[in-house]
Design a protein around this motif. Structure first.
Motif, PDB file in Angstrom:
ATOM      1  N   LYS A   4      -3.031   9.837  28.662  1.00 40.90           N
ATOM      2  CA  LYS A   4      -3.461   8.944  27.578  1.00 40.90           C
ATOM      3  C   LYS A   4      -4.434   9.656  26.659  1.00 40.90           C
ATOM      4  CE  LYS A   4      -3.064   4.406  29.773  1.00 40.90           C
ATOM      5  NZ  LYS A   4      -3.830   3.263  30.293  1.00 40.90           N
ATOM      6  N   GLN A   5      -5.407  10.325  27.261  1.00 48.66           N
ATOM      7  CA  GLN A   5      -6.431  10.996  26.460  1.00 48.66           C
ATOM      8  C   GLN A   5      -5.812  12.103  25.624  1.00 48.66           C
ATOM      9  OE1 GLN A   5      -8.032  14.164  26.352  1.00 48.66           O
ATOM     10  NE2 GLN A   5      -9.429  13.348  24.824  1.00 48.66           N
ATOM     11  N   MET A   6      -4.870  12.843  26.175  1.00 46.44           N
ATOM     12  CA  MET A   6      -4.240  13.937  25.425  1.00 46.44           C
ATOM     13  C   MET A   6      -3.380  13.397  24.286  1.00 46.44           C
ATOM     14  SD  MET A   6      -3.491  16.801  28.332  1.00 46.44           S
ATOM     15  CE  MET A   6      -2.922  18.021  27.168  1.00 46.44           C
ATOM     16  N   THR A   7      -2.749  12.256  24.498  1.00 52.13           N
ATOM     17  CA  THR A   7      -1.994  11.621  23.410  1.00 52.13           C
ATOM     18  C   THR A   7      -2.940  11.207  22.297  1.00 52.13           C
ATOM     19  OG1 THR A   7      -0.345  10.805  24.978  1.00 52.13           O
ATOM     20  CG2 THR A   7      -0.440   9.729  22.826  1.00 52.13           C
ATOM     21  N   VAL A   8      -4.067  10.635  22.689  1.00 55.07           N
ATOM     22  CA  VAL A   8      -5.070  10.212  21.701  1.00 55.07           C
ATOM     23  C   VAL A   8      -5.591  11.422  20.929  1.00 55.07           C
ATOM     24  CG1 VAL A   8      -7.400   9.266  21.444  1.00 55.07           C
ATOM     25  CG2 VAL A   8      -5.732   8.095  22.882  1.00 55.07           C
ATOM     26  N   GLN A   9      -5.893  12.521  21.606  1.00 52.11           N
ATOM     27  CA  GLN A   9      -6.446  13.677  20.917  1.00 52.11           C
ATOM     28  C   GLN A   9      -5.426  14.290  19.959  1.00 52.11           C
ATOM     29  OE1 GLN A   9      -7.681  15.963  24.349  1.00 52.11           O
ATOM     30  NE2 GLN A   9      -6.120  17.531  24.016  1.00 52.11           N
ATOM     31  N   LYS A  10      -4.145  14.261  20.297  1.00 58.38           N
ATOM     32  CA  LYS A  10      -3.112  14.749  19.374  1.00 58.38           C
ATOM     33  C   LYS A  10      -3.078  13.909  18.104  1.00 58.38           C
ATOM     34  CE  LYS A  10       0.141  16.820  22.603  1.00 58.38           C
ATOM     35  NZ  LYS A  10       1.462  16.783  23.200  1.00 58.38           N
ATOM     36  N   VAL A  11      -3.099  12.599  18.296  1.00 57.02           N
ATOM     37  CA  VAL A  11      -3.061  11.679  17.146  1.00 57.02           C
ATOM     38  C   VAL A  11      -4.303  11.861  16.281  1.00 57.02           C
ATOM     39  CG1 VAL A  11      -3.128   9.237  16.483  1.00 57.02           C
ATOM     40  CG2 VAL A  11      -1.570   9.993  18.279  1.00 57.02           C
ATOM     41  N   LEU A  12      -5.458  11.998  16.915  1.00 59.14           N
ATOM     42  CA  LEU A  12      -6.708  12.129  16.160  1.00 59.14           C
ATOM     43  C   LEU A  12      -6.778  13.434  15.378  1.00 59.14           C
ATOM     44  CD1 LEU A  12      -9.302  10.602  18.640  1.00 59.14           C
ATOM     45  CD2 LEU A  12      -8.495   9.645  16.477  1.00 59.14           C
ATOM     46  N   CYS A  13      -6.253  14.508  15.931  1.00 60.68           N
ATOM     47  CA  CYS A  13      -6.238  15.776  15.190  1.00 60.68           C
ATOM     48  C   CYS A  13      -5.347  15.656  13.958  1.00 60.68           C
ATOM     49  CB  CYS A  13      -5.770  16.916  16.089  1.00 60.68           C
ATOM     50  SG  CYS A  13      -7.021  17.412  17.303  1.00 60.68           S
ATOM     51  N   LEU A  14      -4.228  14.957  14.098  1.00 61.39           N
ATOM     52  CA  LEU A  14      -3.349  14.723  12.953  1.00 61.39           C
ATOM     53  C   LEU A  14      -4.037  13.840  11.918  1.00 61.39           C
ATOM     54  CD1 LEU A  14      -0.503  15.300  11.885  1.00 61.39           C
ATOM     55  CD2 LEU A  14       0.256  13.224  13.033  1.00 61.39           C
ATOM     56  N   LEU A  15      -4.717  12.800  12.382  1.00 67.08           N
ATOM     57  CA  LEU A  15      -5.464  11.922  11.472  1.00 67.08           C
ATOM     58  C   LEU A  15      -6.597  12.662  10.771  1.00 67.08           C
ATOM     59  CD1 LEU A  15      -5.659   8.580  13.490  1.00 67.08           C
ATOM     60  CD2 LEU A  15      -4.338   9.027  11.411  1.00 67.08           C
ATOM     61  N   ALA A  16      -7.184  13.640  11.446  1.00 63.84           N
ATOM     62  CA  ALA A  16      -8.253  14.433  10.828  1.00 63.84           C
ATOM     63  C   ALA A  16      -7.728  15.209   9.631  1.00 63.84           C
ATOM     64  CB  ALA A  16      -8.864  15.378  11.859  1.00 63.84           C
ATOM     65  N   VAL A  17      -6.539  15.785   9.784  1.00 67.52           N
ATOM     66  CA  VAL A  17      -5.924  16.501   8.663  1.00 67.52           C
ATOM     67  C   VAL A  17      -5.607  15.524   7.538  1.00 67.52           C
ATOM     68  CG1 VAL A  17      -3.911  17.844   7.920  1.00 67.52           C
ATOM     69  CG2 VAL A  17      -4.994  18.333  10.127  1.00 67.52           C
ATOM     70  N   PHE A  18      -5.065  14.364   7.890  1.00 69.35           N
ATOM     71  CA  PHE A  18      -4.742  13.343   6.890  1.00 69.35           C
ATOM     72  C   PHE A  18      -6.002  12.881   6.154  1.00 69.35           C
ATOM     73  CE2 PHE A  18      -4.724   8.762   5.994  1.00 69.35           C
ATOM     74  CZ  PHE A  18      -3.751   8.717   5.005  1.00 69.35           C
ATOM     75  N   ALA A  19      -7.070  12.609   6.884  1.00 70.17           N
ATOM     76  CA  ALA A  19      -8.316  12.132   6.264  1.00 70.17           C
ATOM     77  C   ALA A  19      -8.903  13.186   5.330  1.00 70.17           C
ATOM     78  CB  ALA A  19      -9.324  11.752   7.352  1.00 70.17           C
ATOM     79  N   SER A  20      -8.860  14.445   5.743  1.00 72.07           N
ATOM     80  CA  SER A  20      -9.369  15.524   4.893  1.00 72.07           C
ATOM     81  C   SER A  20      -8.521  15.675   3.635  1.00 72.07           C
ATOM     82  CB  SER A  20      -9.384  16.841   5.672  1.00 72.07           C
ATOM     83  OG  SER A  20     -10.213  16.726   6.796  1.00 72.07           O
ATOM     84  N   ALA A  21      -7.213  15.554   3.793  1.00 78.08           N
ATOM     85  CA  ALA A  21      -6.318  15.627   2.631  1.00 78.08           C
ATOM     86  C   ALA A  21      -6.574  14.458   1.688  1.00 78.08           C
ATOM     87  CB  ALA A  21      -4.859  15.638   3.091  1.00 78.08           C
ATOM     88  N   LEU A  22      -6.920  13.305   2.248  1.00 79.14           N
ATOM     89  CA  LEU A  22      -7.235  12.133   1.433  1.00 79.14           C
ATOM     90  C   LEU A  22      -8.474  12.387   0.565  1.00 79.14           C
ATOM     91  CD1 LEU A  22      -6.382   9.165   0.915  1.00 79.14           C
ATOM     92  CD2 LEU A  22      -7.989   8.515   2.720  1.00 79.14           C
TER      93      LEU A  22
END
Length: 196
Positions: A4-22
């Motif tokens: 569960k934690q590794m799934t969350v960390q994958k999603v959050l790293c992707l969201l970090a790129v998205f947020a920075s691009a935003l």
């Protein structure tokens, strides 16, 4: 629990790129309305006192801020990529590089959000001092765009809220990961003592 934690960390790293691009896209868009409505009001860009619309100088005074915001947003994108370079998105156990990457990304987002908010609110106040009647007359005479909208100033709340939420979630995920690693270590140490 690790899955569960590794799934969350994958999603959050992707969201970090998205947020920075935003933030990057926001830094490109914030001057759009100002350029369309105020740029043509300046009769002589070398002498900013020569304007058809009092207050339109805000377009020029925002240039330096916008340039710095653009550079900061590129830095945020690079820090989000650092999460991938340190394998924060896939690593089962975190090492010092993972903690540093998450900490640097979160700290940079908090700093940028606070810094940008102060400037954006100040420039919004200056924009609202523009003589909008003179601006409307100028727009009708020269067939240029006209707006009184503060949309690009106001949307920064949403943009930086996303970055701050992602940063908080990354830090929380890191704390969760550290707790799981500590529990695993205790279980392994307990198993070794039982075997001895």
């Amino acid at each position: 629990m690790y899955k569960k934690q590794m799934t969350v960390q994958k999603v959050l790293c992707l969201l970090a790129v998205f947020a920075s691009a935003l933030v990057f896209l926001y830094s490109l868009g914030i001057m759009t309305d100002l350029y369309d409505t105020l740029y043509s009001t300046m009769r002589n860009p070398t002498d900013l006192t020569q304007t058809d619309v009092p207050g339109s100088i805000v377009y020029y005074t925002m240039q330096k801020f916008n340039s710095v915001l653009l550079r900061y947003s590129i830095g945020l994108v690079l820090l989000a990529c650092l999460l991938y370079l340190t394998n924060t998105h896939t690593r089962r156990k975190y090492y010092i590089g993972n903690y540093l990457a998450v900490g640097a990304y979160a700290a940079a987002n908090v700093y940028t959000a606070v810094w940008a908010h102060g400037y954006i609110e100040a420039y919004k106040a200056k924009f609202l001092l523009v003589d909008f009647e003179a601006l409307r007359a100028h727009a009708e005479l020269w067939k240029t765009a006209y707006t009184e909208s503060t949309f690009w100033f106001d949307v920064h709340y949403a943009v930086f809220a996303v970055t701050l939420l992602v940063s908080a979630a990354l830090v929380a995920s890191t704390v969760w990961k550290a707790a799981l690693m500590r529990e695993e270590k205790q279980l392994l140490n307990g198993g070794k003592e039982a075997a001895a």
